[in-house]
Design a protein around this motif. Structure first.
Motif, mmCIF file in Angstrom:
data_model
loop_
_atom_site.group_PDB
_atom_site.id
_atom_site.type_symbol
_atom_site.label_atom_id
_atom_site.label_comp_id
_atom_site.label_asym_id
_atom_site.label_seq_id
_atom_site.Cartn_x
_atom_site.Cartn_y
_atom_site.Cartn_z
ATOM 1 N N HIS A 400 0.816 -1.206 0.000
ATOM 2 C CA HIS A 400 0.000 0.000 0.000
ATOM 3 C C HIS A 400 0.859 1.269 0.000
ATOM 4 O O HIS A 400 0.551 2.256 0.665
ATOM 5 C CB HIS A 400 -0.948 -0.008 1.202
ATOM 6 N N THR A 401 1.918 1.258 -0.774
ATOM 7 C CA THR A 401 2.784 2.434 -0.893
ATOM 8 C C THR A 401 2.031 3.578 -1.561
ATOM 9 O O THR A 401 1.315 3.377 -2.549
ATOM 10 C CB THR A 401 4.031 2.089 -1.723
ATOM 11 N N ALA A 402 2.204 4.790 -1.029
ATOM 12 C CA ALA A 402 1.548 5.966 -1.602
ATOM 13 C C ALA A 402 2.546 6.931 -2.230
ATOM 14 O O ALA A 402 2.190 7.709 -3.111
ATOM 15 C CB ALA A 402 0.732 6.689 -0.533
ATOM 16 N N ASN A 403 3.803 6.861 -1.802
ATOM 17 C CA ASN A 403 4.809 7.802 -2.292
ATOM 18 C C ASN A 403 5.920 7.044 -3.015
ATOM 19 O O ASN A 403 6.710 6.338 -2.393
ATOM 20 C CB ASN A 403 5.396 8.605 -1.122
ATOM 21 N N PHE A 404 5.968 7.202 -4.329
ATOM 22 C CA PHE A 404 6.967 6.504 -5.134
ATOM 23 C C PHE A 404 8.075 7.429 -5.635
ATOM 24 O O PHE A 404 8.860 7.040 -6.502
ATOM 25 C CB PHE A 404 6.290 5.849 -6.355
ATOM 26 N N GLY A 405 8.139 8.642 -5.094
ATOM 27 C CA GLY A 405 9.094 9.615 -5.623
ATOM 28 C C GLY A 405 10.523 9.106 -5.660
ATOM 29 O O GLY A 405 11.197 9.139 -6.709
ATOM 30 N N GLU A 406 11.045 8.642 -4.523
ATOM 31 C CA GLU A 406 12.431 8.197 -4.457
ATOM 32 C C GLU A 406 12.653 6.958 -5.320
ATOM 33 O O GLU A 406 13.681 6.833 -6.002
ATOM 34 C CB GLU A 406 12.810 7.897 -3.001
ATOM 35 N N MET A 407 11.708 6.049 -5.308
ATOM 36 C CA MET A 407 11.867 4.827 -6.114
ATOM 37 C C MET A 407 11.887 5.152 -7.601
ATOM 38 O O MET A 407 12.670 4.576 -8.365
ATOM 39 C CB MET A 407 10.749 3.838 -5.802
ATOM 40 N N VAL A 408 11.052 6.070 -8.037
ATOM 41 C CA VAL A 408 11.030 6.443 -9.447
ATOM 42 C C VAL A 408 12.351 7.085 -9.845
ATOM 43 O O VAL A 408 12.872 6.845 -10.951
ATOM 44 C CB VAL A 408 9.843 7.386 -9.739
ATOM 45 N N ARG A 409 12.939 7.866 -8.943
ATOM 46 C CA ARG A 409 14.246 8.466 -9.268
ATOM 47 C C ARG A 409 15.310 7.390 -9.451
ATOM 48 O O ARG A 409 16.158 7.481 -10.339
ATOM 49 C CB ARG A 409 14.650 9.458 -8.168
ATOM 50 N N ARG A 410 15.250 6.346 -8.625
ATOM 51 C CA ARG A 410 16.213 5.248 -8.799
ATOM 52 C C ARG A 410 15.936 4.484 -10.093
ATOM 53 O O ARG A 410 16.857 4.044 -10.784
ATOM 54 C CB ARG A 410 16.145 4.296 -7.606
ATOM 55 N N LEU A 411 14.673 4.346 -10.403
ATOM 56 C CA LEU A 411 14.321 3.682 -11.663
ATOM 57 C C LEU A 411 14.843 4.469 -12.865
ATOM 58 O O LEU A 411 15.365 3.889 -13.831
ATOM 59 C CB LEU A 411 12.801 3.546 -11.771
ATOM 60 N N GLU A 412 14.691 5.765 -12.820
ATOM 61 C CA GLU A 412 15.164 6.597 -13.937
ATOM 62 C C GLU A 412 16.665 6.441 -14.148
ATOM 63 O O GLU A 412 17.147 6.402 -15.283
ATOM 64 C CB GLU A 412 14.793 8.061 -13.700
ATOM 65 N N ALA A 435 3.479 9.056 -10.319
ATOM 66 C CA ALA A 435 4.871 9.457 -10.067
ATOM 67 C C ALA A 435 5.775 9.138 -11.240
ATOM 68 O O ALA A 435 6.787 9.818 -11.459
ATOM 69 C CB ALA A 435 5.379 8.754 -8.803
ATOM 70 N N ALA A 436 5.427 8.117 -12.020
ATOM 71 C CA ALA A 436 6.323 7.648 -13.089
ATOM 72 C C ALA A 436 6.012 8.267 -14.444
ATOM 73 O O ALA A 436 6.477 7.752 -15.472
ATOM 74 C CB ALA A 436 6.239 6.128 -13.180
ATOM 75 N N ALA A 437 5.234 9.347 -14.473
ATOM 76 C CA ALA A 437 4.852 9.952 -15.752
ATOM 77 C C ALA A 437 6.053 10.249 -16.645
ATOM 78 O O ALA A 437 6.038 9.904 -17.841
ATOM 79 C CB ALA A 437 4.024 11.207 -15.509
ATOM 80 N N PRO A 438 7.149 10.856 -16.153
ATOM 81 C CA PRO A 438 8.303 11.119 -17.035
ATOM 82 C C PRO A 438 8.942 9.815 -17.547
ATOM 83 O O PRO A 438 9.381 9.751 -18.698
ATOM 84 C CB PRO A 438 9.268 11.889 -16.126
ATOM 85 N N LEU A 439 8.979 8.813 -16.685
ATOM 86 C CA LEU A 439 9.594 7.542 -17.058
ATOM 87 C C LEU A 439 8.817 6.863 -18.179
ATOM 88 O O LEU A 439 9.393 6.175 -19.031
ATOM 89 C CB LEU A 439 9.658 6.635 -15.830
ATOM 90 N N ARG A 440 7.508 7.068 -18.222
ATOM 91 C CA ARG A 440 6.667 6.402 -19.207
ATOM 92 C C ARG A 440 6.884 6.927 -20.621
ATOM 93 O O ARG A 440 6.409 6.328 -21.598
ATOM 94 C CB ARG A 440 5.195 6.549 -18.819
ATOM 95 N N GLU A 441 7.581 8.030 -20.744
ATOM 96 C CA GLU A 441 7.843 8.573 -22.082
ATOM 97 C C GLU A 441 8.773 7.672 -22.887
ATOM 98 O O GLU A 441 8.753 7.704 -24.122
ATOM 99 C CB GLU A 441 8.436 9.971 -21.969
ATOM 100 N N HIS A 442 9.606 6.881 -22.202
ATOM 101 C CA HIS A 442 10.558 6.027 -22.944
ATOM 102 C C HIS A 442 10.543 4.574 -22.467
ATOM 103 O O HIS A 442 11.281 3.745 -23.007
ATOM 104 C CB HIS A 442 11.977 6.587 -22.825
ATOM 105 N N ALA A 443 9.745 4.250 -21.466
ATOM 106 C CA ALA A 443 9.705 2.874 -20.963
ATOM 107 C C ALA A 443 8.280 2.330 -21.035
ATOM 108 O O ALA A 443 7.315 3.036 -20.717
ATOM 109 C CB ALA A 443 10.215 2.808 -19.527
ATOM 110 N N LEU A 444 8.151 1.084 -21.422
ATOM 111 C CA LEU A 444 6.854 0.411 -21.454
ATOM 112 C C LEU A 444 6.467 0.001 -20.042
ATOM 113 O O LEU A 444 7.289 -0.561 -19.308
ATOM 114 C CB LEU A 444 6.929 -0.807 -22.379
ATOM 115 N N MET A 445 5.226 0.268 -19.658
ATOM 116 C CA MET A 445 4.752 -0.078 -18.325
ATOM 117 C C MET A 445 3.802 -1.284 -18.400
ATOM 118 O O MET A 445 2.884 -1.309 -19.224
ATOM 119 C CB MET A 445 3.997 1.103 -17.700
#
Length: 587
Positions: A400-412, A435-445
């Motif tokens: 039930h994670t609500a904040n993915f900010g730090e994880m998305v930065r590591r993913l990027e 949170a992953a909106a920028p990442l979705r521009e080049h990665a398939l979800m």
């Protein structure tokens, strides 16, 4: 001895079946949401040889006469149904003993508190039983240790309360209402043979008995609260039960549906409550693995069939490791370990059509913490290697994670070409996609299961656009599926969605098929054997529990034969619509 699971994750404890059953019976829980005829039932299951087990050990320890009656029934009856009133201690209880016609003898004894018919007192019931057994007033007086005048007075009261004008009519009413009493007031009563078999040491010569009444088959279901997929599951189950009963039930038995809601924390308590109420099978919704494991083990300790569609790999591995203790557990689908290879198979297909061009074939996986295990990295790494991809990111995520900010930065920083998300609750999935909106521009979800919920694309709006998602079990295009979807819409005025409702509709029908092939739904051993050997086809495809740990198969992950499993369905959301991708391996 059997092995069951403690509440603590990945910790095992060994307990005796008897002790585990006692633990099961301590559960209470709130009243069920649908009326059940088994509220307050005490149950004893007695084989023809060996020790039986009961849902209220203290009660049955104090009533060896009832256990003895069950033993006599198991040894002396087949395909018989006996009902009478126990009046020990001046308290009226309904006793029901049911014995299937299977080769192995096993009797089910049910005890419920009840009111005496016609408002008769215990003494009046005893007098009426003696009348039904053919005794005259003096014989009744001798049996009860009173005078003939007292007997005559009691009999006058019986006539007045029942409206009977003769002794013959009293006998008829007592037989019709199964109101014979035990302990028997006299050993010389002439009563139905099966009744005397269980209540007297030396049964009389066989007599013709009434055809047994059909008790209902009782299905207990436990679902978490809320969620569109949960609502769909509940409705799928309800529709299946309604249709079964509209067709006359199962072999003339009506299906009683007892359903309760539970939080993960109350799940064990609620399933114990269903076990104590005497259900014949338990169907579970989707609960977090650490809570599901002890709850499943608790029901299985009582031998009751447990069916579910949870995909945590540990669940089927548990059954495989402990077939004696968990042999009544059946998982209708494959495990979530199929989702990553299914994604990689799909991107290969998309790349072949030019619809997706991965750069360096870099894969990231976010696994829900509740199903993360020590072997996960090795499995995912192997799948990636086999597909020619590089695993660059694998982390557990609280459910039930609500904040993915730090994880998305590591993913990027990992620069993945594809990101696979485990089965997360819809709010968690929404938080990640936001949170992953920028990442979705080049990665398939890619997401697993969650988008099956009716109305998913409407609720997530633009966040769902372009999302690739899959399920190892779901609606398969067929006339069976079309008919189900039409009936669902007609009954509930809503869409069934692409999996949840159909899966639980199918589970009920798979269970019903097994019940229809045995003499009694509570003959758990016979039901288990039918579930293990049966093959059926439903809305979601082929059902058979031949996978590891009595689970279903996924095509093409577990079998190359599409007639033996559920197709691993893959969709892509485009324009707010779920569009199924259909390469040859999925067709």
């Amino acid at each position: 001895m059997v092995t069951a699971f403690s509440r603590h994750r990945h910790r095992f404890v060994t307990v005796r079946v008897w002790d585990r059953f006692e633990e099961t019976c301590r559960g209470g829980g709130d009243p069920v949401q649908e009326n059940s005829p088994f509220d307050g039932v005490r149950r004893w299951l007695q084989p023809d040889a060996g020790r039986g087990r009961g849902s209220d050990q203290e009660f049955f320890a104090a009533r060896p006469d009832l256990v003895l009656a069950a033993q006599r029934a198991a040894r002396g009856l087949r395909g018989e149904f006996v009902r009478y009133l126990d009046v020990t201690g001046n308290r009226v209880r309904r006793v029901t003993i049911d014995v299937p016609d299977a080769d192995h003898g096993v009797a089910r004894l049910d005890i419920t508190d009840t009111e005496a018919p016609f408002g008769l007192t215990v003494r009046e019931l005893q007098v009426a039983t003696c009348v039904a057994g053919g005794l005259g007033n003096q014989e009744i007086a001798d049996a009860l240790g009173c005078t003939r005048r007292t007997v005559a007075t009691h009999l006058e009261h019986v006539f007045a309360k029942t409206g009977a004008a003769s002794r013959a009519l009293v006998a008829t009413l007592i037989a019709t209402h199964d109101a014979y009493v035990a302990p028997l007031p006299s050993p010389g009563l002439v009563l139905p043979g099966p009744l005397l078999t269980v209540l007297r040491e030396q049964p009389p010569a066989p007599s013709v008995s009434r055809a047994p009444k059909r008790q209902p088959a009782v299905l207990g279901t436990v679902y978490p609260a809320g969620g569109a997929d949960v609502v769909a599951m509940r409705r799928g189950t309800k529709l299946a039960v309604q249709e079964l009963n509209a067709r006359g039930g199962i072999g003339g038995r009506r299906v009683e549906h007892v359903t309760v809601a539970a939080t993960p924390e109350t799940l064990l308590e609620k399933v114990n409550g269903l076990t104590e109420r005497g259900v014949d099978a338990v169907l579970l919704g989707n609960f977090p693995l650490p809570y599901a494991r002890p709850a499943i083990a608790s029901v299985a300790a009582a031998g009751i069939p447990v069916l579910h569609s949870m995909t945590g790999q540990a669940l089927s591995e548990d059954v495989h490791a402990d077939p004696g203790g968990l042999g009544s557990v059946f998982q209708v689908c494959s495990t979530e370990s199929a989702y990553v290879p299914g994604l990689l198979r799909t991107v290969r297909f998309l790349a072949g059509t030019g619809a997706f061009r991965p750069g360096r074939k870099r894969l990231a996986v976010l696994q829900r913490e509740s199903t993360f295990d020590d072997g996960l990295f090795e499995r995912v790494q192997r799948h990636a290697d086999e597909a020619g991809w590089n695993l660059v990111f694998l982390e557990p995520v609280p459910d039930h994670t609500a904040n993915f900010g730090e994880m998305v930065r590591r993913l990027e920083r990992a620069e993945p070409d594809a990101v696979s998300l485990s089965i997360f609750p819809e709010p968690t999935l929404r938080s990640f996609l936001t949170a992953a909106a920028p990442l979705r521009e080049h990665a398939l979800m890619h997401a697993a299961w969650s988008p099956v919920a009716p109305g998913f694309t409407e609720r997530l709006g633009g966040l769902s656009e372009g999302l690739l998602w899959s399920t190892v079990i779901g609606n398969v295009e067929s006339p069976v599926c079309t008919g189900f979807e039409q009936r669902f819409r007609s009954t509930f005025g809503a869409e069934p969605g692409l999996a949840a409702a159909a899966v639980h509709y199918d589970i009920v029908n798979v269970l019903a098929q097994a019940w229809s092939r045995v003499s009694r739904p509570w003959d758990f051993a016979a039901v288990r054997e039918q579930l293990r050997s049966a093959v059926s086809f439903g809305v979601t495809g082929a059902h058979q529990f031949v996978g590891l740990g009595q689970r279903g198969l996924s095509y093409p992950d577990d079998t190359v034969d599409p007639t033996r499993g559920h197709p691993h369905l893959v969709y892509r959301i485009s324009g707010g619509t779920n569009r199924r991708l259909a390469p040859p391996v999925f067709s």
